[in-house]
Design an enzyme around this catalytic site. Structure first.
Site, PDB file in Angstrom:
ATOM      1  N   ARG A   2       0.816  -1.224   0.000  1.00 46.66           N
ATOM      2  CA  ARG A   2       0.000   0.000   0.000  1.00 46.66           C
ATOM      3  C   ARG A   2       0.846   1.268   0.000  1.00 46.66           C
ATOM      4  NH1 ARG A   2      -4.994  -1.857  -1.508  1.00 46.66           N
ATOM      5  NH2 ARG A   2      -5.588  -3.658  -0.251  1.00 46.66           N
ATOM      6  N   HIS A  42       4.194 -10.962  -5.238  1.00 50.84           N
ATOM      7  CA  HIS A  42       3.087 -10.222  -5.862  1.00 50.84           C
ATOM      8  C   HIS A  42       3.421  -8.743  -5.782  1.00 50.84           C
ATOM      9  CE1 HIS A  42      -0.855  -8.833  -7.012  1.00 50.84           C
ATOM     10  NE2 HIS A  42      -1.336 -10.063  -7.057  1.00 50.84           N
ATOM     11  N   TYR A  95      -0.388  -3.188  -4.913  1.00 53.93           N
ATOM     12  CA  TYR A  95      -1.734  -2.894  -5.400  1.00 53.93           C
ATOM     13  C   TYR A  95      -1.830  -1.484  -5.989  1.00 53.93           C
ATOM     14  CZ  TYR A  95      -3.249  -7.059  -2.849  1.00 53.93           C
ATOM     15  OH  TYR A  95      -3.415  -8.351  -2.400  1.00 53.93           O
ATOM     16  N   HIS A 110      -1.006  -7.692 -11.703  1.00 50.85           N
ATOM     17  CA  HIS A 110      -2.222  -7.442 -12.465  1.00 50.85           C
ATOM     18  C   HIS A 110      -1.824  -6.609 -13.684  1.00 50.85           C
ATOM     19  CE1 HIS A 110      -4.749  -7.789  -8.516  1.00 50.85           C
ATOM     20  NE2 HIS A 110      -4.198  -8.928  -8.886  1.00 50.85           N
ATOM     21  N   GLU A 163      -1.500 -11.774 -14.082  1.00 51.16           N
ATOM     22  CA  GLU A 163      -2.574 -12.515 -13.423  1.00 51.16           C
ATOM     23  C   GLU A 163      -3.917 -12.214 -14.069  1.00 51.16           C
ATOM     24  OE1 GLU A 163      -4.648 -12.817  -8.983  1.00 51.16           O
ATOM     25  OE2 GLU A 163      -2.818 -11.637  -9.270  1.00 51.16           O
ATOM     26  N   ASP A 169      -5.786 -17.247 -11.337  1.00 57.05           N
ATOM     27  CA  ASP A 169      -6.513 -17.112 -10.083  1.00 57.05           C
ATOM     28  C   ASP A 169      -7.899 -17.703 -10.279  1.00 57.05           C
ATOM     29  OD1 ASP A 169      -8.388 -15.836  -8.141  1.00 57.05           O
ATOM     30  OD2 ASP A 169      -6.597 -14.771  -7.473  1.00 57.05           O
ATOM     31  N   HIS A 179     -10.800 -15.141  -9.774  1.00 58.93           N
ATOM     32  CA  HIS A 179     -10.829 -14.148 -10.850  1.00 58.93           C
ATOM     33  C   HIS A 179     -11.382 -14.753 -12.137  1.00 58.93           C
ATOM     34  CE1 HIS A 179      -7.392 -11.597  -8.872  1.00 58.93           C
ATOM     35  NE2 HIS A 179      -8.458 -11.715  -8.107  1.00 58.93           N
ATOM     36  N   HIS A 203      -3.380 -19.029  -8.018  1.00 62.39           N
ATOM     37  CA  HIS A 203      -3.962 -18.562  -6.766  1.00 62.39           C
ATOM     38  C   HIS A 203      -5.234 -19.368  -6.549  1.00 62.39           C
ATOM     39  CE1 HIS A 203      -1.975 -14.330  -7.247  1.00 62.39           C
ATOM     40  NE2 HIS A 203      -1.143 -15.229  -6.748  1.00 62.39           N
ATOM     41  N   ASP A 218     -14.186  -9.030  -7.574  1.00 63.81           N
ATOM     42  CA  ASP A 218     -13.017  -9.682  -6.974  1.00 63.81           C
ATOM     43  C   ASP A 218     -13.229  -9.825  -5.468  1.00 63.81           C
ATOM     44  OD1 ASP A 218     -10.547 -10.532  -6.144  1.00 63.81           O
ATOM     45  OD2 ASP A 218      -9.410  -8.878  -7.005  1.00 63.81           O
ATOM     46  N   HIS A 239     -12.701 -12.889  -2.566  1.00 59.38           N
ATOM     47  CA  HIS A 239     -12.222 -14.236  -2.284  1.00 59.38           C
ATOM     48  C   HIS A 239     -12.938 -14.846  -1.075  1.00 59.38           C
ATOM     49  CE1 HIS A 239      -8.081 -13.242  -4.322  1.00 59.38           C
ATOM     50  NE2 HIS A 239      -9.129 -12.950  -5.084  1.00 59.38           N
ATOM     51  N   GLU A 276      -5.044 -17.099  -1.244  1.00 59.33           N
ATOM     52  CA  GLU A 276      -5.144 -15.672  -0.941  1.00 59.33           C
ATOM     53  C   GLU A 276      -6.464 -15.416  -0.214  1.00 59.33           C
ATOM     54  OE1 GLU A 276      -2.787 -13.255  -4.385  1.00 59.33           O
ATOM     55  OE2 GLU A 276      -4.800 -13.955  -4.881  1.00 59.33           O
TER      56      GLU A 276
END
Length: 308
Positions: free
Chosen positions: A62, A92, A95, A132, A169, A203, A206, A240, A253, A255, A285
């Site tokens: 972040r 990964h 974000y 991504h 991904e 994923d 996804h 994932h 999205d 999970h 995840e």
């Protein structure tokens, strides 16, 4: 199920099979692990819950800023890798990154962020960085794909000779996010100059949210047949494993724990016993608390699905 255009495809001929460094009779199972404290602690956390592989962030997901690893952190990470036996580690990206951003300042910031993460992976000996593809944010699909390819080209140019590969991904297709169809992925791959340096991360949530129904034998085979046609199964570097809070084709999205969402156990049973993917890392995840008991439970559920 999505239709396939006869002229779609990507350059696959020069791509070698991803090294299968796991156990020969099944895939490797693991989870995303926190790097709180220092990066080497992620391996201890993975060992604690019974991981055979782990996924990490190389820095805060972040924040743009990051401190370089110290020599002590690097050595501890490498030592813990040996001591825990978790030799397969993937990363990964942040974000915050958007390689498809139409705003040039944001795009350049994202490219520099990926370059930093590729460098951090190379330093640690992590060979896969999952990312991504990016969002077009109103510029349109065609322009967005060109922008993503341009950004990846710039990152590749800054990281000549690196062992680490960028694994794009598949996304849920939420908002203007690109890479939610295998056709789009193929277009991105084809537009990248050093195409052979790209890999794919699948994923389950996804893909399900994007319109690939892996719940039935027919839907499962159609999904991976389409992936092979447009991108190539040999591009797959990681999975994932996530169930879905939302129903099929939601483009959301969200999970869920394994077997407790709309995907269900049969799809995971089919995937875990698919010999085409033996040896590849498959990381959870799913939501969890500080004691990580949810990871223990989800890994136990997944292991119960292996064929005897």
């Amino acid at each position: 199920m999505r239709s396939r255009s006869s002229d779609a495809g990507t350059k696959r001929g020069s791509i070698s099979t991803v090294a299968k460094i796991g156990k020969p009779g099944r895939p490797l199972l693991g989870a995303h692990m926190s790097v709180a404290g220092e990066v080497g602690e992620s391996l201890n956390r993975g060992k604690q819950v019974g991981c055979e592989c782990i996924q990490i962030f190389t820095k805060s997901s972040r924040q743009w800023a990051s401190k370089p690893y110290t020599n002590e952190e690097i050595e501890k990470f490498k030592r813990n890798r040996i001591e825990t036996g978790i030799t397969t580690v993937i990363a990964h990206d942040s974000y915050l990154v958007n390689l498809g951003a139409p705003d040039e300042a944001m795009r350049l910031k994202s490219v520099n962020g990926v370059i930093d993460e590729l460098n951090r992976c190379e330093t640690l000996g992590v060979n896969i960085l999952v990312a991504h593809p990016g969002a077009h944010v109103g510029s349109g699909i065609e322009t967005g794909i060109k922008t993503i390819a341009k950004s990846i080209d710039e990152a590749h140019a800054a990281c000549k000779g690196f062992n680490v590969k960028l694994a794009l991904e598949i996304t849920a297709g939420q908002g203007s996010n690109l890479g939610h169809t295998f056709e789009q992925m193929a277009q991105i791959f084809d537009a990248v100059v050093e195409n052979e340096r790209l890999r794919l991360c699948f994923d389950t949530e996804h893909a399900f949210a994007a319109g690939y129904d892996i719940r039935t034998p027919e839907g499962y085979e159609n999904t991976f047949g389409e992936l092979d046609k447009f991108v190539g199964l040999k591009r797959l570097a990681a999975f994932h494993l996530n169930d879905s809070i939302k129903d099929f084709n939601s483009h959301v999205d969200r999970h869920e724990h394994i077997g407790k969402g709309f995907i269900g156990l049969d799809a995971f049973r089919r995937l875990l016993n698919d010999e085409r993917f033996f040896g590849l890392p498959m990381c959870l995840e799913t939501p969890k608390g500080p004691e990580m008991k949810e990871d223990i439970e989800n890994l136990a559920t997944l292991r119960s699905l292996f064929a005897n």
